[in-house]
Scaffold this motif. Sequence first.
Motif, PDB file in Angstrom:
ATOM      1  N   LEU A  13      -5.428 -10.285   9.500  1.00 54.04           N
ATOM      2  CA  LEU A  13      -5.243  -9.293   8.442  1.00 54.04           C
ATOM      3  C   LEU A  13      -3.993  -9.616   7.630  1.00 54.04           C
ATOM      4  CD1 LEU A  13      -5.955  -5.979  10.346  1.00 54.04           C
ATOM      5  CD2 LEU A  13      -7.300  -6.931   8.488  1.00 54.04           C
ATOM      6  N   PRO A  14      -3.978  -9.212   6.370  1.00 54.00           N
ATOM      7  CA  PRO A  14      -2.761  -9.387   5.574  1.00 54.00           C
ATOM      8  C   PRO A  14      -1.564  -8.695   6.242  1.00 54.00           C
ATOM      9  CG  PRO A  14      -4.594  -8.646   4.211  1.00 54.00           C
ATOM     10  CD  PRO A  14      -5.055  -8.581   5.623  1.00 54.00           C
ATOM     11  N   GLN A  15      -0.396  -9.292   6.123  1.00 56.60           N
ATOM     12  CA  GLN A  15       0.813  -8.729   6.732  1.00 56.60           C
ATOM     13  C   GLN A  15       1.061  -7.292   6.284  1.00 56.60           C
ATOM     14  OE1 GLN A  15       2.981  -9.798   9.168  1.00 56.60           O
ATOM     15  NE2 GLN A  15       1.346 -11.288   9.471  1.00 56.60           N
ATOM     16  N   SER A  16       0.742  -6.990   5.021  1.00 56.09           N
ATOM     17  CA  SER A  16       0.961  -5.627   4.518  1.00 56.09           C
ATOM     18  C   SER A  16       0.159  -4.612   5.331  1.00 56.09           C
ATOM     19  CB  SER A  16       0.598  -5.533   3.043  1.00 56.09           C
ATOM     20  OG  SER A  16      -0.762  -5.892   2.850  1.00 56.09           O
ATOM     21  N   LEU A  17      -1.059  -4.970   5.748  1.00 61.72           N
ATOM     22  CA  LEU A  17      -1.856  -4.068   6.581  1.00 61.72           C
ATOM     23  C   LEU A  17      -1.361  -4.048   8.022  1.00 61.72           C
ATOM     24  CD1 LEU A  17      -5.538  -4.561   5.388  1.00 61.72           C
ATOM     25  CD2 LEU A  17      -3.981  -2.693   4.893  1.00 61.72           C
ATOM     26  N   LEU A  18      -0.982  -5.212   8.547  1.00 65.49           N
ATOM     27  CA  LEU A  18      -0.457  -5.253   9.917  1.00 65.49           C
ATOM     28  C   LEU A  18       0.780  -4.371  10.061  1.00 65.49           C
ATOM     29  CD1 LEU A  18      -0.898  -9.032  10.810  1.00 65.49           C
ATOM     30  CD2 LEU A  18      -2.120  -7.092  11.812  1.00 65.49           C
ATOM     31  N   ARG A  19       1.628  -4.345   9.030  1.00 65.53           N
ATOM     32  CA  ARG A  19       2.841  -3.524   9.078  1.00 65.53           C
ATOM     33  C   ARG A  19       2.527  -2.024   9.043  1.00 65.53           C
ATOM     34  NH1 ARG A  19       4.854  -7.699   5.814  1.00 65.53           N
ATOM     35  NH2 ARG A  19       4.380  -6.553   3.934  1.00 65.53           N
ATOM     36  N   LEU A  93      -7.682  11.869   3.549  1.00 63.99           N
ATOM     37  CA  LEU A  93      -7.981  10.569   4.150  1.00 63.99           C
ATOM     38  C   LEU A  93      -7.726   9.415   3.161  1.00 63.99           C
ATOM     39  CD1 LEU A  93      -8.674   9.903   7.043  1.00 63.99           C
ATOM     40  CD2 LEU A  93     -11.053   9.675   6.377  1.00 63.99           C
ATOM     41  N   GLN A  94      -6.638   9.524   2.414  1.00 60.87           N
ATOM     42  CA  GLN A  94      -6.277   8.500   1.430  1.00 60.87           C
ATOM     43  C   GLN A  94      -6.140   7.116   2.065  1.00 60.87           C
ATOM     44  OE1 GLN A  94      -5.785   8.796  -2.066  1.00 60.87           O
ATOM     45  NE2 GLN A  94      -5.863   6.585  -1.826  1.00 60.87           N
ATOM     46  N   LEU A  95      -5.674   7.044   3.284  1.00 59.81           N
ATOM     47  CA  LEU A  95      -5.518   5.762   3.968  1.00 59.81           C
ATOM     48  C   LEU A  95      -6.855   5.011   4.066  1.00 59.81           C
ATOM     49  CD1 LEU A  95      -3.494   3.911   5.307  1.00 59.81           C
ATOM     50  CD2 LEU A  95      -3.674   5.291   7.378  1.00 59.81           C
ATOM     51  N   HIS A  96      -7.934   5.736   4.240  1.00 61.22           N
ATOM     52  CA  HIS A  96      -9.275   5.149   4.269  1.00 61.22           C
ATOM     53  C   HIS A  96      -9.581   4.452   2.932  1.00 61.22           C
ATOM     54  CE1 HIS A  96     -13.621   4.939   5.011  1.00 61.22           C
ATOM     55  NE2 HIS A  96     -13.813   5.578   3.873  1.00 61.22           N
ATOM     56  N   TYR A  97      -9.280   5.122   1.838  1.00 60.52           N
ATOM     57  CA  TYR A  97      -9.526   4.540   0.510  1.00 60.52           C
ATOM     58  C   TYR A  97      -8.617   3.338   0.267  1.00 60.52           C
ATOM     59  CZ  TYR A  97     -12.344   8.664  -0.231  1.00 60.52           C
ATOM     60  OH  TYR A  97     -13.304   9.625  -0.105  1.00 60.52           O
ATOM     61  N   ASP A  98      -7.385   3.408   0.762  1.00 61.26           N
ATOM     62  CA  ASP A  98      -6.466   2.268   0.637  1.00 61.26           C
ATOM     63  C   ASP A  98      -7.029   1.041   1.359  1.00 61.26           C
ATOM     64  OD1 ASP A  98      -4.762   4.044  -0.638  1.00 61.26           O
ATOM     65  OD2 ASP A  98      -3.320   4.138   1.014  1.00 61.26           O
ATOM     66  N   LEU A  99      -7.570   1.257   2.555  1.00 67.05           N
ATOM     67  CA  LEU A  99      -8.136   0.142   3.322  1.00 67.05           C
ATOM     68  C   LEU A  99      -9.349  -0.455   2.619  1.00 67.05           C
ATOM     69  CD1 LEU A  99      -7.732   1.575   6.888  1.00 67.05           C
ATOM     70  CD2 LEU A  99      -6.742  -0.546   6.062  1.00 67.05           C
ATOM     71  N   LYS A 100     -10.216   0.388   2.101  1.00 70.00           N
ATOM     72  CA  LYS A 100     -11.376  -0.128   1.361  1.00 70.00           C
ATOM     73  C   LYS A 100     -10.922  -1.047   0.234  1.00 70.00           C
ATOM     74  CE  LYS A 100     -14.531   2.567  -0.135  1.00 70.00           C
ATOM     75  NZ  LYS A 100     -15.244   3.680  -0.754  1.00 70.00           N
ATOM     76  N   GLU A 101      -9.933  -0.600  -0.512  1.00 66.53           N
ATOM     77  CA  GLU A 101      -9.446  -1.397  -1.638  1.00 66.53           C
ATOM     78  C   GLU A 101      -8.751  -2.672  -1.164  1.00 66.53           C
ATOM     79  OE1 GLU A 101      -6.254  -0.994  -5.263  1.00 66.53           O
ATOM     80  OE2 GLU A 101      -7.360   0.795  -4.662  1.00 66.53           O
ATOM     81  N   GLN A 126       3.025  27.176   9.382  1.00 65.20           N
ATOM     82  CA  GLN A 126       3.078  26.275   8.219  1.00 65.20           C
ATOM     83  C   GLN A 126       2.791  24.870   8.743  1.00 65.20           C
ATOM     84  OE1 GLN A 126       3.972  27.169   4.848  1.00 65.20           O
ATOM     85  NE2 GLN A 126       3.161  25.134   4.448  1.00 65.20           N
ATOM     86  N   LEU A 127       1.632  24.349   8.414  1.00 61.03           N
ATOM     87  CA  LEU A 127       1.218  23.056   8.958  1.00 61.03           C
ATOM     88  C   LEU A 127       1.510  21.914   7.998  1.00 61.03           C
ATOM     89  CD1 LEU A 127      -2.210  23.957  10.600  1.00 61.03           C
ATOM     90  CD2 LEU A 127       0.079  24.020  11.591  1.00 61.03           C
ATOM     91  N   LYS A 128       1.529  20.725   8.557  1.00 64.23           N
ATOM     92  CA  LYS A 128       1.618  19.499   7.769  1.00 64.23           C
ATOM     93  C   LYS A 128       0.787  18.444   8.476  1.00 64.23           C
ATOM     94  CE  LYS A 128       6.119  18.672   9.813  1.00 64.23           C
ATOM     95  NZ  LYS A 128       7.542  18.674   9.559  1.00 64.23           N
ATOM     96  N   SER A 129       0.409  17.423   7.723  1.00 63.04           N
ATOM     97  CA  SER A 129      -0.399  16.355   8.312  1.00 63.04           C
ATOM     98  C   SER A 129       0.165  15.006   7.902  1.00 63.04           C
ATOM     99  CB  SER A 129      -1.861  16.465   7.857  1.00 63.04           C
ATOM    100  OG  SER A 129      -1.962  16.216   6.473  1.00 63.04           O
ATOM    101  N   ARG A 130      -0.228  14.004   8.673  1.00 67.48           N
ATOM    102  CA  ARG A 130       0.113  12.616   8.347  1.00 67.48           C
ATOM    103  C   ARG A 130      -1.020  11.736   8.845  1.00 67.48           C
ATOM    104  NH1 ARG A 130       5.268  12.401  12.441  1.00 67.48           N
ATOM    105  NH2 ARG A 130       4.081  12.434  14.383  1.00 67.48           N
ATOM    106  N   GLN A 131      -1.220  10.614   8.152  1.00 66.90           N
ATOM    107  CA  GLN A 131      -2.314   9.698   8.466  1.00 66.90           C
ATOM    108  C   GLN A 131      -1.732   8.435   9.093  1.00 66.90           C
ATOM    109  OE1 GLN A 131      -4.797   9.232   4.930  1.00 66.90           O
ATOM    110  NE2 GLN A 131      -4.118  11.252   4.246  1.00 66.90           N
ATOM    111  N   ILE A 132      -2.382   7.958  10.154  1.00 62.04           N
ATOM    112  CA  ILE A 132      -1.879   6.790  10.881  1.00 62.04           C
ATOM    113  C   ILE A 132      -3.023   5.815  11.134  1.00 62.04           C
ATOM    114  CG2 ILE A 132      -0.689   5.976  12.952  1.00 62.04           C
ATOM    115  CD1 ILE A 132       0.388   8.895  13.247  1.00 62.04           C
ATOM    116  N   LEU A 133      -2.859   4.597  10.653  1.00 61.61           N
ATOM    117  CA  LEU A 133      -3.821   3.534  10.936  1.00 61.61           C
ATOM    118  C   LEU A 133      -3.578   3.052  12.357  1.00 61.61           C
ATOM    119  CD1 LEU A 133      -5.994   1.506  10.032  1.00 61.61           C
ATOM    120  CD2 LEU A 133      -4.129   0.060   9.161  1.00 61.61           C
TER     121      LEU A 133
END
Length: 180
Positions: A13-19, A93-101, A126-133
């Motif tokens: 995988l590209p280093q940018s994705l591995l990071r 689920l923005q991370l999903h769209y980032d991966l597709k691109e 008061q909730l918050k969320s974060r996305q993790i690959l």
Amino acid sequence: METRSNMPVDADLPQSLLRMIDQPQYLLEANVRVERSAVRAFAAATENANPMYWDVDQSIAVCGGEPAPTAMLSAWCRPEPWSPSDRQSFKALQLHYDLKESLGYPTAVVVDLESIFLEPVFVGDQLKSRQILRSVSSVKDTRLGRGRFWVIEVEYLNQRDQRVGVERFSCFGYLKGDGL
């Protein structure tokens, strides 16, 4: 290669994705607190007669607060499709769209979704969320086409930074083709 979560990762995988693996992305603080009226609307829509959603005194006596249905967890942290403040510029689920691109896959599907509930959510939270690959597979051939699987977790935290739940999305991005 393996991540801290012990899920396999393709070293090509590209280093940018591995990071990005195991690094929280897209922190989103909910625009609203968990609301009694939304809990009741959900309970009414699903014809859920659980007294914890209808009788405030009983829910406080039994639960120490007014619980929200677990099925509403992701509803509290959905980004609004538009806001005049423009304070966030990403989708659910923005991370999903980032991966597709990044991987060049015009098509992707969610093949599995697992919801894990860790702590109760109460009216007033008061909730918050974060996305993790968590992982990205090597290239696979399937009936849909050639592509990669990836796993994204969306973690939900309350105002005390306690993890109250996790949604684990297993996805497959691919190029349409003859497949197997």
